[in-house]
Design a protein around this motif. Structure first.
Motif, PDB file in Angstrom:
ATOM      1  N   TYR A  60       5.057 -11.851   4.141  1.00  0.00           N
ATOM      2  CA  TYR A  60       4.831 -10.588   3.438  1.00  0.00           C
ATOM      3  C   TYR A  60       5.711 -10.431   2.206  1.00  0.00           C
ATOM      4  N   TYR A  61       6.198 -11.514   1.666  1.00  0.00           N
ATOM      5  CA  TYR A  61       7.082 -11.435   0.500  1.00  0.00           C
ATOM      6  C   TYR A  61       6.453 -10.665  -0.668  1.00  0.00           C
ATOM      7  N   PRO A  62       5.165 -10.864  -0.982  1.00  0.00           N
ATOM      8  CA  PRO A  62       4.606 -10.088  -2.104  1.00  0.00           C
ATOM      9  C   PRO A  62       4.702  -8.576  -1.904  1.00  0.00           C
ATOM     10  N   LEU A  63       4.589  -8.124  -0.678  1.00  0.00           N
ATOM     11  CA  LEU A  63       4.700  -6.687  -0.414  1.00  0.00           C
ATOM     12  C   LEU A  63       6.151  -6.232  -0.370  1.00  0.00           C
ATOM     13  N   LEU A  64       7.043  -7.098   0.089  1.00  0.00           N
ATOM     14  CA  LEU A  64       8.462  -6.733   0.155  1.00  0.00           C
ATOM     15  C   LEU A  64       9.131  -6.762  -1.208  1.00  0.00           C
ATOM     16  N   ALA A  65       8.544  -7.465  -2.154  1.00  0.00           N
ATOM     17  CA  ALA A  65       9.139  -7.603  -3.488  1.00  0.00           C
ATOM     18  C   ALA A  65       8.926  -6.363  -4.354  1.00  0.00           C
ATOM     19  N   TRP A  66       8.200  -5.379  -3.859  1.00  0.00           N
ATOM     20  CA  TRP A  66       7.987  -4.151  -4.631  1.00  0.00           C
ATOM     21  C   TRP A  66       9.286  -3.438  -4.931  1.00  0.00           C
ATOM     22  N   GLY A  67      10.255  -3.575  -4.076  1.00  0.00           N
ATOM     23  CA  GLY A  67      11.536  -2.919  -4.310  1.00  0.00           C
ATOM     24  C   GLY A  67      11.719  -1.705  -3.424  1.00  0.00           C
ATOM     25  N   HIS A  68      12.837  -1.039  -3.638  1.00  0.00           N
ATOM     26  CA  HIS A  68      13.189   0.103  -2.810  1.00  0.00           C
ATOM     27  C   HIS A  68      12.442   1.352  -3.256  1.00  0.00           C
ATOM     28  N   TRP A  69      12.335   2.291  -2.331  1.00  0.00           N
ATOM     29  CA  TRP A  69      11.741   3.596  -2.539  1.00  0.00           C
ATOM     30  C   TRP A  69      10.264   3.521  -2.900  1.00  0.00           C
ATOM     31  N   SER A  70       9.588   2.543  -2.370  1.00  0.00           N
ATOM     32  CA  SER A  70       8.142   2.450  -2.577  1.00  0.00           C
ATOM     33  C   SER A  70       7.433   2.947  -1.316  1.00  0.00           C
ATOM     34  N   PRO A  71       6.184   3.331  -1.440  1.00  0.00           N
ATOM     35  CA  PRO A  71       5.436   3.745  -0.239  1.00  0.00           C
ATOM     36  C   PRO A  71       5.374   2.626   0.808  1.00  0.00           C
ATOM     37  N   MET A  72       5.351   1.379   0.361  1.00  0.00           N
ATOM     38  CA  MET A  72       5.312   0.263   1.301  1.00  0.00           C
ATOM     39  C   MET A  72       6.599   0.198   2.118  1.00  0.00           C
ATOM     40  N   GLU A  73       7.726   0.480   1.488  1.00  0.00           N
ATOM     41  CA  GLU A  73       9.000   0.473   2.205  1.00  0.00           C
ATOM     42  C   GLU A  73       9.026   1.574   3.261  1.00  0.00           C
ATOM     43  N   GLU A  74       8.495   2.725   2.932  1.00  0.00           N
ATOM     44  CA  GLU A  74       8.451   3.823   3.898  1.00  0.00           C
ATOM     45  C   GLU A  74       7.553   3.480   5.084  1.00  0.00           C
TER      46      GLU A  74
END
Length: 90
Positions: A60-74
């Motif tokens: 899932y690296y492409p999704l984790l690379a979005w960075g902090h405070w993204s909807p994906m992180e939440e």
């Protein structure tokens, strides 16, 4: 058996429709699976102490690379912290 009896072959148009639906659904399934898969991997790491389970993050690296405070992180945080009640790496 003839076509009049009810067993008609699948046409090219119908098979393209199924292929298009699969292409549209696969990215959605990939994005929705990140939370449960990482939650299970982190829970297994905490239960066994085996760091190999952190390897699920490579999928899932492409999704984790979005960075902090993204909807994906939440979304991931909800699965890991609230559902599986565990912590991630670090």
């Amino acid at each position: 058996m003839s076509q009049a009896e009810g067993n008609s072959p699948v046409t090219i148009h119908e098979s393209w429709r199924w292929a298009a639906a699969a292409v549209a659904i696969m990215p959605l399934l990939y994005v929705l699976s990140v939370g449960p898969v990482l939650g299970i991997a982190f829970w297994l790491r905490e239960a066994t102490g085996w760091n190999f389970f952190y390897g699920a993050m490579y999928l899932y690296y492409p999704l984790l690379a979005w960075g902090h405070w993204s909807p994906m992180e939440e979304y991931i945080e909800w699965w890991v912290s609230d559902v599986f009640q565990t912590v991630g790496p670090g």
